[in-house]
Scaffold this motif. Sequence first.
Motif, PDB file in Angstrom:
ATOM      1  N   VAL A 159      40.828  23.288   3.465  1.00  0.00           N
ATOM      2  CA  VAL A 159      39.818  22.394   2.909  1.00  0.00           C
ATOM      3  C   VAL A 159      38.431  22.902   3.291  1.00  0.00           C
ATOM      4  O   VAL A 159      38.220  23.399   4.414  1.00  0.00           O
TER       5      VAL A 159
ATOM      6  N   ASP B 176      31.045  12.600   0.742  1.00  0.00           N
ATOM      7  CA  ASP B 176      31.670  12.925  -0.542  1.00  0.00           C
ATOM      8  C   ASP B 176      33.075  13.463  -0.282  1.00  0.00           C
ATOM      9  O   ASP B 176      33.344  14.047   0.781  1.00  0.00           O
ATOM     10  N   GLY B 177      33.963  13.288  -1.244  1.00  0.00           N
ATOM     11  CA  GLY B 177      35.346  13.694  -1.083  1.00  0.00           C
ATOM     12  C   GLY B 177      36.214  12.547  -0.604  1.00  0.00           C
ATOM     13  O   GLY B 177      35.716  11.462  -0.264  1.00  0.00           O
ATOM     14  N   VAL B 178      37.521  12.773  -0.588  1.00  0.00           N
ATOM     15  CA  VAL B 178      38.480  11.733  -0.213  1.00  0.00           C
ATOM     16  C   VAL B 178      39.266  12.192   1.009  1.00  0.00           C
ATOM     17  O   VAL B 178      39.999  13.184   0.941  1.00  0.00           O
TER      18      VAL B 178
ATOM     19  N   ASP C  44      42.158  12.318   3.952  1.00  0.00           N
ATOM     20  CA  ASP C  44      43.575  12.029   4.163  1.00  0.00           C
ATOM     21  C   ASP C  44      43.668  11.414   5.561  1.00  0.00           C
ATOM     22  O   ASP C  44      43.727  12.124   6.557  1.00  0.00           O
TER      23      ASP C  44
ATOM     24  N   ASN D 138      37.105   4.862   2.269  1.00  0.00           N
ATOM     25  CA  ASN D 138      36.877   6.316   2.334  1.00  0.00           C
ATOM     26  C   ASN D 138      35.444   6.680   2.706  1.00  0.00           C
ATOM     27  O   ASN D 138      34.903   7.688   2.245  1.00  0.00           O
TER      28      ASN D 138
ATOM     29  N   ALA E  54      41.977  16.105   4.268  1.00  0.00           N
ATOM     30  CA  ALA E  54      41.382  15.744   2.984  1.00  0.00           C
ATOM     31  C   ALA E  54      42.422  15.716   1.881  1.00  0.00           C
ATOM     32  O   ALA E  54      43.371  16.505   1.879  1.00  0.00           O
ATOM     33  N   ARG E  55      42.211  14.822   0.921  1.00  0.00           N
ATOM     34  CA  ARG E  55      43.028  14.784  -0.288  1.00  0.00           C
ATOM     35  C   ARG E  55      42.337  15.540  -1.419  1.00  0.00           C
ATOM     36  O   ARG E  55      42.928  15.715  -2.499  1.00  0.00           O
ATOM     37  N   THR E  56      41.116  15.934  -1.199  1.00  0.00           N
ATOM     38  CA  THR E  56      40.348  16.734  -2.165  1.00  0.00           C
ATOM     39  C   THR E  56      40.070  18.107  -1.539  1.00  0.00           C
ATOM     40  O   THR E  56      40.067  18.244  -0.316  1.00  0.00           O
TER      41      THR E  56
ATOM     42  N   ARG F  29      37.421  19.559  -1.081  1.00  0.00           N
ATOM     43  CA  ARG F  29      36.104  19.638  -0.432  1.00  0.00           C
ATOM     44  C   ARG F  29      35.740  18.278   0.131  1.00  0.00           C
ATOM     45  O   ARG F  29      35.956  17.239  -0.482  1.00  0.00           O
TER      46      ARG F  29
END
Length: 320
Positions: A235, A283-285, A287, A301, A311-313, A315
């Motif tokens: 990530v 910014d971003g999601v 985990d 979040n 992270a789930r994204t 970035r």
Amino acid sequence: MSSPSSVSAGFEVTVRQLRWEADGVLSLQLQKAAGGPLPPWEPGAHVDLVLPTGIQRQYSLCGPLGERSHYRLGVRRERASRGGSEYVHAFLRPGQRLYLKGPRSNFAFQPAASYVFVAGGIGITPILPMIRQAESWGRPWHLLYAGHTAASMPFLDELRTYGSRVSLHPADTVGRIPLASYFAQVKPGVKVYACGPAPLLAALEEAVGHWPPDTLHVERFKARPQGSAEEDKPVEVVCRASGKTVTVPAGRSVLDAVEDAGIPVPASCRSGLCGSCETAVLDGVPDHRDEILSADERAANDRMFVCVSRARTPRLVLDL
């Protein structure tokens, strides 16, 4: 002794008293070395105790409500531990100076119509101030308290003053707490606060599974096992405040990666329990893999604990 510069936001305390509370359990009274009142605290709060060896461990505050002349901690000797409790039991003496960080709380005590408290062994420590707070509010409550033996269960003399509102369950004579039957019937307006070993908390979660979602509040001794690092993906973490971008590979924590990049982050437990590495998410999601945030807090979040969460994204932008 660790230097003040190595103990972020800490202050020096003196060991005022050591006292046996049960087999293998000592209580510590700590007062401010410079004199004067200690920082205020609420039920459920803990502090980080920094030992002369450099070991830093979290302990719940369990003294009288509003008491600021000293803090009281309860420490069970764990010979298989990483050295914190062993040092406290083997080497601490009255008059010794230590560093303390906090207090802070990830186990906030919320108003409710009534309460059920569930504790296992040394897990009674964060529960004691909650009981006193419920008493001061005039709210009904009941404690289910488990241990291997009565002799191993700390603070029994204090708890016995509450009479039948305390149910003791030493395993060798009484057996386990009958959680399934106790929580079979849903009681509106009740909040359940619990602290203890993982099997007790797992059984409790199952027992209250049919209760409203916000009923149960727990504090854990250890973080639950996470998924395999093989499941993680790299990530990109943009550290907005420092202007650096760090790639976090699979198998490494965000905390370790940003520290390697020269970005300091307050951290203590490194297992998602203490909350010291809380970081704002811009910014971003995330985990979320911590043991602190509620389901609603995770859904927002807007913050994460970088010692364990990823992270789930692809970035994340963090306020680091």
